[in-house]
Design a protein around this motif. Structure first.
Motif, PDB file in Angstrom:
ATOM      1  N   GLU A 261       0.851  -0.824   0.042  1.00 28.17           N
ATOM      2  CA  GLU A 261       0.028   0.061   0.276  1.00 28.17           C
ATOM      3  C   GLU A 261       0.925   1.045  -0.204  1.00 28.17           C
ATOM      4  O   GLU A 261       1.612   1.374   1.104  1.00 28.17           O
ATOM      5  CB  GLU A 261      -0.817   0.437   1.378  1.00 28.17           C
ATOM      6  N   VAL A 262       0.532   2.113  -0.530  1.00 30.64           N
ATOM      7  CA  VAL A 262       0.597   3.620  -0.774  1.00 30.64           C
ATOM      8  C   VAL A 262       0.304   4.771  -1.517  1.00 30.64           C
ATOM      9  O   VAL A 262      -0.269   4.311  -2.568  1.00 30.64           O
ATOM     10  CB  VAL A 262       2.249   3.333  -1.513  1.00 30.64           C
ATOM     11  N   VAL A 263       0.529   5.879  -1.355  1.00 29.87           N
ATOM     12  CA  VAL A 263      -0.523   7.082  -1.847  1.00 29.87           C
ATOM     13  C   VAL A 263       0.715   7.905  -2.858  1.00 29.87           C
ATOM     14  O   VAL A 263       1.855   8.068  -2.312  1.00 29.87           O
ATOM     15  CB  VAL A 263      -0.797   8.047  -1.163  1.00 29.87           C
ATOM     16  N   LEU A 264       0.164   7.963  -4.143  1.00 29.96           N
ATOM     17  CA  LEU A 264       1.250   8.275  -5.098  1.00 29.96           C
ATOM     18  C   LEU A 264       0.594   9.364  -5.257  1.00 29.96           C
ATOM     19  O   LEU A 264      -0.541   9.224  -5.792  1.00 29.96           O
ATOM     20  CB  LEU A 264       1.514   7.253  -6.171  1.00 29.96           C
ATOM     21  N   ALA A 265       1.471  10.477  -5.747  1.00 23.41           N
ATOM     22  CA  ALA A 265       0.862  11.717  -6.113  1.00 23.41           C
ATOM     23  C   ALA A 265       0.678  12.343  -7.156  1.00 23.41           C
ATOM     24  O   ALA A 265       1.263  13.703  -8.561  1.00 23.41           O
ATOM     25  CB  ALA A 265       2.222  13.091  -5.568  1.00 23.41           C
ATOM     26  N   VAL A 266      -0.510  11.091  -7.873  1.00 20.03           N
ATOM     27  CA  VAL A 266      -0.592  11.564  -9.271  1.00 20.03           C
ATOM     28  C   VAL A 266      -2.041  11.070  -9.474  1.00 20.03           C
ATOM     29  O   VAL A 266      -2.395   9.917  -8.329  1.00 20.03           O
ATOM     30  CB  VAL A 266       0.103  10.716 -10.338  1.00 20.03           C
TER      31      VAL A 266
ATOM     32  N   ILE B  14       1.236  -1.332 -21.216  1.00 22.65           N
ATOM     33  CA  ILE B  14       1.744  -2.464 -20.734  1.00 22.65           C
ATOM     34  C   ILE B  14       2.869  -2.668 -21.204  1.00 22.65           C
ATOM     35  O   ILE B  14       3.569  -3.026 -20.566  1.00 22.65           O
ATOM     36  CB  ILE B  14       0.790  -3.195 -19.779  1.00 22.65           C
ATOM     37  N   GLU B  15       2.915  -2.439 -22.092  1.00 19.65           N
ATOM     38  CA  GLU B  15       4.442  -3.385 -23.020  1.00 19.65           C
ATOM     39  C   GLU B  15       5.525  -2.421 -23.435  1.00 19.65           C
ATOM     40  O   GLU B  15       6.646  -2.718 -22.793  1.00 19.65           O
ATOM     41  CB  GLU B  15       3.740  -3.265 -24.395  1.00 19.65           C
ATOM     42  N   GLN B  16       5.325  -0.803 -22.661  1.00 16.78           N
ATOM     43  CA  GLN B  16       6.128  -0.566 -22.560  1.00 16.78           C
ATOM     44  C   GLN B  16       6.793  -0.121 -21.272  1.00 16.78           C
ATOM     45  O   GLN B  16       7.240   0.479 -20.337  1.00 16.78           O
ATOM     46  CB  GLN B  16       5.961   1.502 -22.321  1.00 16.78           C
ATOM     47  N   MET B  17       6.398  -0.785 -20.334  1.00 18.28           N
ATOM     48  CA  MET B  17       6.532  -1.346 -18.735  1.00 18.28           C
ATOM     49  C   MET B  17       8.210  -1.881 -18.914  1.00 18.28           C
ATOM     50  O   MET B  17       8.888  -1.556 -17.729  1.00 18.28           O
ATOM     51  CB  MET B  17       6.149  -2.551 -17.608  1.00 18.28           C
ATOM     52  N   PRO B  18       8.632  -2.351 -19.477  1.00 15.40           N
ATOM     53  CA  PRO B  18       9.962  -2.621 -18.985  1.00 15.40           C
ATOM     54  C   PRO B  18      11.256  -1.377 -20.002  1.00 15.40           C
ATOM     55  O   PRO B  18      12.268  -1.394 -19.099  1.00 15.40           O
ATOM     56  CB  PRO B  18      10.955  -3.402 -20.157  1.00 15.40           C
ATOM     57  N   GLN B  19      10.428  -0.422 -20.187  1.00 13.68           N
ATOM     58  CA  GLN B  19      11.686   1.050 -20.595  1.00 13.68           C
ATOM     59  C   GLN B  19      11.773   1.781 -18.833  1.00 13.68           C
ATOM     60  O   GLN B  19      12.573   2.344 -19.309  1.00 13.68           O
ATOM     61  CB  GLN B  19      10.735   1.728 -21.415  1.00 13.68           C
ATOM     62  N   TRP B  20      11.292   1.339 -17.959  1.00 12.85           N
ATOM     63  CA  TRP B  20      11.142   2.236 -16.823  1.00 12.85           C
ATOM     64  C   TRP B  20      11.438   0.838 -15.941  1.00 12.85           C
ATOM     65  O   TRP B  20      11.640   1.358 -14.617  1.00 12.85           O
ATOM     66  CB  TRP B  20      10.115   3.421 -16.180  1.00 12.85           C
ATOM     67  N   ASN B  21      10.905   0.059 -15.987  1.00 14.29           N
ATOM     68  CA  ASN B  21      10.655  -1.208 -14.248  1.00 14.29           C
ATOM     69  C   ASN B  21      12.243  -1.906 -15.353  1.00 14.29           C
ATOM     70  O   ASN B  21      12.211  -3.186 -16.381  1.00 14.29           O
ATOM     71  CB  ASN B  21      10.242  -1.720 -14.441  1.00 14.29           C
ATOM     72  N   PRO B  22      13.292  -1.610 -14.713  1.00 12.02           N
ATOM     73  CA  PRO B  22      14.180  -3.120 -15.306  1.00 12.02           C
ATOM     74  C   PRO B  22      14.485  -4.189 -14.530  1.00 12.02           C
ATOM     75  O   PRO B  22      15.143  -5.131 -15.141  1.00 12.02           O
ATOM     76  CB  PRO B  22      15.788  -2.319 -14.428  1.00 12.02           C
TER      77      PRO B  22
ATOM     78  N   LEU C 273       8.523   2.632 -10.383  1.00  9.41           N
ATOM     79  CA  LEU C 273       7.151   3.095 -10.726  1.00  9.41           C
ATOM     80  C   LEU C 273       7.476   4.905 -10.453  1.00  9.41           C
ATOM     81  O   LEU C 273       6.619   5.875 -11.364  1.00  9.41           O
ATOM     82  CB  LEU C 273       5.958   2.396 -10.113  1.00  9.41           C
ATOM     83  N   CYS C 274       7.837   5.478  -9.197  1.00  8.74           N
ATOM     84  CA  CYS C 274       7.978   6.417  -9.432  1.00  8.74           C
ATOM     85  C   CYS C 274       8.610   6.963  -9.442  1.00  8.74           C
ATOM     86  O   CYS C 274       8.454   7.933  -9.825  1.00  8.74           O
ATOM     87  CB  CYS C 274       7.893   6.664  -7.427  1.00  8.74           C
ATOM     88  N   ARG C 275       9.853   6.536 -10.043  1.00 10.89           N
ATOM     89  CA  ARG C 275      10.643   7.236 -10.799  1.00 10.89           C
ATOM     90  C   ARG C 275      10.352   8.019 -11.509  1.00 10.89           C
ATOM     91  O   ARG C 275      10.507   8.952 -12.840  1.00 10.89           O
ATOM     92  CB  ARG C 275      12.059   6.277 -10.856  1.00 10.89           C
ATOM     93  N   HIS C 276       9.925   6.591 -12.894  1.00 11.80           N
ATOM     94  CA  HIS C 276       8.896   6.900 -13.615  1.00 11.80           C
ATOM     95  C   HIS C 276       8.123   8.038 -13.823  1.00 11.80           C
ATOM     96  O   HIS C 276       8.663   9.296 -14.827  1.00 11.80           O
ATOM     97  CB  HIS C 276       8.310   5.592 -14.222  1.00 11.80           C
ATOM     98  N   LEU C 277       7.837   8.155 -12.757  1.00 13.89           N
ATOM     99  CA  LEU C 277       6.676   8.822 -12.838  1.00 13.89           C
ATOM    100  C   LEU C 277       6.914  10.841 -12.490  1.00 13.89           C
ATOM    101  O   LEU C 277       6.332  11.237 -12.928  1.00 13.89           O
ATOM    102  CB  LEU C 277       4.899   8.675 -11.320  1.00 13.89           C
ATOM    103  N   SER C 278       8.093  10.697 -11.838  1.00 16.97           N
ATOM    104  CA  SER C 278       8.603  11.805 -11.589  1.00 16.97           C
ATOM    105  C   SER C 278       9.100  12.649 -12.694  1.00 16.97           C
ATOM    106  O   SER C 278       9.293  13.689 -13.269  1.00 16.97           O
ATOM    107  CB  SER C 278       9.676  11.807 -10.315  1.00 16.97           C
TER     108      SER C 278
ATOM    109  N   THR D 157       8.902  11.843 -15.787  1.00 17.06           N
ATOM    110  CA  THR D 157       7.781  11.805 -17.592  1.00 17.06           C
ATOM    111  C   THR D 157       6.723  13.606 -16.720  1.00 17.06           C
ATOM    112  O   THR D 157       6.187  12.974 -17.176  1.00 17.06           O
ATOM    113  CB  THR D 157       6.913  11.152 -17.446  1.00 17.06           C
ATOM    114  N   ALA D 158       6.530  13.657 -15.568  1.00 17.30           N
ATOM    115  CA  ALA D 158       5.251  14.599 -14.888  1.00 17.30           C
ATOM    116  C   ALA D 158       5.727  16.347 -15.856  1.00 17.30           C
ATOM    117  O   ALA D 158       6.702  16.472 -15.820  1.00 17.30           O
ATOM    118  CB  ALA D 158       6.283  15.015 -13.482  1.00 17.30           C
ATOM    119  N   CYS D 159       4.097  16.233 -15.799  1.00 17.57           N
ATOM    120  CA  CYS D 159       4.256  17.572 -16.757  1.00 17.57           C
ATOM    121  C   CYS D 159       4.869  18.340 -15.867  1.00 17.57           C
ATOM    122  O   CYS D 159       4.848  18.490 -14.615  1.00 17.57           O
ATOM    123  CB  CYS D 159       3.049  18.045 -16.585  1.00 17.57           C
ATOM    124  N   PRO D 160       5.750  19.364 -16.223  1.00 22.51           N
ATOM    125  CA  PRO D 160       6.128  20.782 -15.786  1.00 22.51           C
ATOM    126  C   PRO D 160       4.882  21.719 -15.734  1.00 22.51           C
ATOM    127  O   PRO D 160       3.744  22.154 -15.964  1.00 22.51           O
ATOM    128  CB  PRO D 160       6.674  21.104 -17.053  1.00 22.51           C
TER     129      PRO D 160
END
Length: 297
Positions: A135-140, A153-161, A287-292, A294-297
């Protein structure tokens, strides 16, 4: 007839029991029988539906009640093959199982996860063994997470090593996918490289989105060289807007897996019980790193 439909529904429900789950022929036959009766009822316009017919079967007949989980798109039995309905049924069964777990008053035990960034709990449940709950709260917002975890989902390996490949083998309607995932080789990996063939299914209830997954079988997908074919017993990610702040999401993830024995032999339970919650924590971290990033400015 309604009597025949009830009988075939009972047969299909029976396949969820562990001692029959490894008989794909029986499962496909059951779903094919349901498909035949469903189509007949739809054509004849029958409204005499038994109250105990599962809601997901009623939805296939266009009879779903407002209180049920709602799909993102229309589901019409005439557009699906028997195999398609088999996959849909697997996804819906997994979803109902996850909902049951989430609604139970289970005694969850906290897992010790240093620097995890998420709270992880576990409980031993009948038919699944040990289930982990992160469980976690994400700021998105929910929509962003839904896009990353289902639509893209097919792009997941681009941010999940930890993944080397995620491929959608089949899309069934708007809410069901059949996927093949391959973990990335990693030095020091305690369990080795695994691959998974899964049904992934989406459901909605009120403001929450449920993304479930469970192991399935695809005849034309042979075992991968260097990989052990593992199975997801149950995976369910719940995305729910945070009360008072719809820009944030309460992220809940149930996970139970059978990693299967490697060529070197049996994997000790103690190792599996370390690897699975750690994999949840690592996934959330990536996931959190990826969201950060690619976040909109």
């Amino acid at each position: 007839s309604c009597a025949m439909l009830r009988a075939t529904v009972k047969l299909c429900c029976g396949i969820a029991h562990d001692h029959l789950r490894r008989l794909p022929g029986l499962k496909i036959t059951a779903v094919a029988a349901i498909q035949k009766d469903v189509r007949g009822l739809v054509v004849r316009g029958s409204r005499r539906l038994h109250s105990k017919i599962p809601h997901y079967i009623q939805r296939l007949m266009g009879k779903e009640t407002a209180a049920c989980l709602e799909p993102a798109g229309d589901v019409s039995p005439s557009q699906f093959s028997s195999m398609d309905l088999f996959y849909i049924t697997q996804g819906e069964t997994a979803l109902q199982r996850a909902l049951s777990i989430l609604q139970q008053h289970t005694s969850w035990q906290a897992e010790t996860m240093p620097d995890a960034g998420a709270a992880v709990y576990s409980a031993a449940l009948p038919g699944l063994g040990k289930v982990f709950r992160a469980e976690v709260v994400l700021a998105v917002p929910v929509a962003r997470l839904h896009q990353e975890l289902f639509e893209r989902i097919e792009q997941m390996p681009q941010w999940n090593p930890t993944l080397s490949q995620v491929k959608v083998l089949q899309r069934i309607g708007t809410d069901t996918l059949v996927t093949h995932e391959v973990t990335a080789p990693s030095p020091g990996n305690l369990v080795g490289q695994r691959d998974f063939v899964s049904v992934r299914h989406r459901g909605r209830r009120e403001t929450a989105i449920y993304l479930v997954g469970t192991a399935t079988h695809v005849e034309l997908l042979p075992l991968q060289e260097g990989c052990i074919r593992a199975e997801s017993r149950l995976s369910c990610i719940v995305l729910q807007p945070l009360a008072g702040d719809p820009g944030c999401t309460r992220f809940t993830w149930l996970l139970s897996m059978d990693l299967k024995a490697s060529a070197a032999g049996w994997i000790p339970t103690s190792i599996i019980n370390r690897v699975l919650p750690q994999s949840q924590a690592d996934f959330i971290k990536h996931l959190c790193r990826h969201l950060s990033a690619t976040a909109c400015p």
